[in-house]
Write a protein that holds these residues in place. Structure first.
Motif, PDB file in Angstrom:
ATOM      1  N   VAL A   5       0.849  -1.185   0.000  1.00 45.71           N
ATOM      2  CA  VAL A   5       0.000   0.000   0.000  1.00 45.71           C
ATOM      3  C   VAL A   5       0.885   1.234   0.000  1.00 45.71           C
ATOM      4  O   VAL A   5       2.035   1.193   0.451  1.00 45.71           O
ATOM      5  N   HIS A   7       1.272   5.024   1.434  1.00 51.65           N
ATOM      6  CA  HIS A   7       0.837   5.986   2.433  1.00 51.65           C
ATOM      7  C   HIS A   7       1.249   7.368   1.949  1.00 51.65           C
ATOM      8  O   HIS A   7       2.429   7.714   1.963  1.00 51.65           O
ATOM      9  N   GLU A  31      -7.949   2.761   0.158  1.00 52.39           N
ATOM     10  CA  GLU A  31      -8.257   1.817   1.232  1.00 52.39           C
ATOM     11  C   GLU A  31      -8.859   2.546   2.434  1.00 52.39           C
ATOM     12  O   GLU A  31      -9.883   2.137   2.970  1.00 52.39           O
ATOM     13  N   GLU A  32      -8.187   3.618   2.868  1.00 48.66           N
ATOM     14  CA  GLU A  32      -8.613   4.349   4.068  1.00 48.66           C
ATOM     15  C   GLU A  32      -7.962   5.720   4.065  1.00 48.66           C
ATOM     16  O   GLU A  32      -6.914   5.916   3.452  1.00 48.66           O
ATOM     17  N   PRO A 134      -1.724   3.996  11.324  1.00 49.35           N
ATOM     18  CA  PRO A 134      -0.435   3.685  10.714  1.00 49.35           C
ATOM     19  C   PRO A 134       0.639   4.739  10.957  1.00 49.35           C
ATOM     20  O   PRO A 134       1.824   4.434  10.864  1.00 49.35           O
ATOM     21  N   LEU A 144      -3.450  11.157   6.263  1.00 51.79           N
ATOM     22  CA  LEU A 144      -2.830  10.048   5.560  1.00 51.79           C
ATOM     23  C   LEU A 144      -3.870   9.358   4.685  1.00 51.79           C
ATOM     24  O   LEU A 144      -4.954   9.012   5.154  1.00 51.79           O
ATOM     25  N   GLU A 146      -4.349   6.008   2.406  1.00 50.69           N
ATOM     26  CA  GLU A 146      -3.794   4.683   2.157  1.00 50.69           C
ATOM     27  C   GLU A 146      -4.426   4.130   0.879  1.00 50.69           C
ATOM     28  O   GLU A 146      -5.642   3.980   0.793  1.00 50.69           O
ATOM     29  N   LYS A 173       1.709  -4.398   3.734  1.00 50.26           N
ATOM     30  CA  LYS A 173       0.633  -4.525   4.732  1.00 50.26           C
ATOM     31  C   LYS A 173       0.291  -5.987   4.902  1.00 50.26           C
ATOM     32  O   LYS A 173       0.115  -6.713   3.926  1.00 50.26           O
TER      33      LYS A 173
END
Length: 174
Positions: A5, A7, A31-32, A134, A144, A146, A173
């Protein structure tokens, strides 16, 4: 199974919003996003589905209303009827105006408490759970994003740097 992933760290919420829109336009899967405070409109920019907590709240309120009605009928009419001020308790309908505040309070009580429990279960926030943050800076002043790596890693890193990221890292990850 491990996967990579990216960041991408930002230091301004407006820059983050523009980056999220650019990332979605480039068809990368976010992702997030970790933020130190709620960012208005971020859920729509990420393309998240609308929440169904209002429907759950209504259903929980109906459960509370049903419990209050059943409880008061059993206690005040069936189990222990009382003659208060010359007004006997022969039926629930005759005494319902006196029960309205209790029905309202139980509706609010059930809706509020069951929504909190639902939120914790849905978010998987259990007691003594370790934080999954993270990067510690996202609790203070950084944002952040992701994003899963699918394709050329170097191109994605340069893409996120062009969106205004102050730092871009590729992480395995688990």
């Amino acid at each position: 199974m491990t996967n990579k992933v990216i960041h991408a760290i930002y230091n301004d919420d407006d820059v983050l919003m523009d980056a999220v829109k650019q990332t979605r336009a480039a068809h990368h899967h976010i992702e997030e996003v970790y933020t130190p405070f709620p960012v208005h409109g971020l859920d729509k920019a990420m393309g998240l589905a609308p929440t169904r907590i209002a429907i759950a709240s209504f259903l929980y309120g109906l459960v509370g209303l049903s419990v209050a009605t059943a409880m008061m009928r059993f206690i005040m009419i069936v189990d222990w009827p009382q003659d208060i001020g010359g007004k006997p308790s022969f039926s629930y309908i005759d005494n319902m105006p006196a029960f309205v505040p209790i029905m309202f309070e139980m509706t609010v009580f059930f809706a509020a408490h069951l929504m909190v429990i639902t939120f914790y279960m849905r978010s998987k926030l259990w007691p003594f759970k370790k934080a999954e943050n993270p990067d510690v800076r996202t609790t203070d002043d950084h944002f952040l994003m992701e994003v899963g790596v699918h394709g050329n890693e170097e191109d994605m890193v340069s893409f996120f740097k062009s969106t205004g990221a102050v730092e871009v890292k590729v992480i395995e990850k688990h």
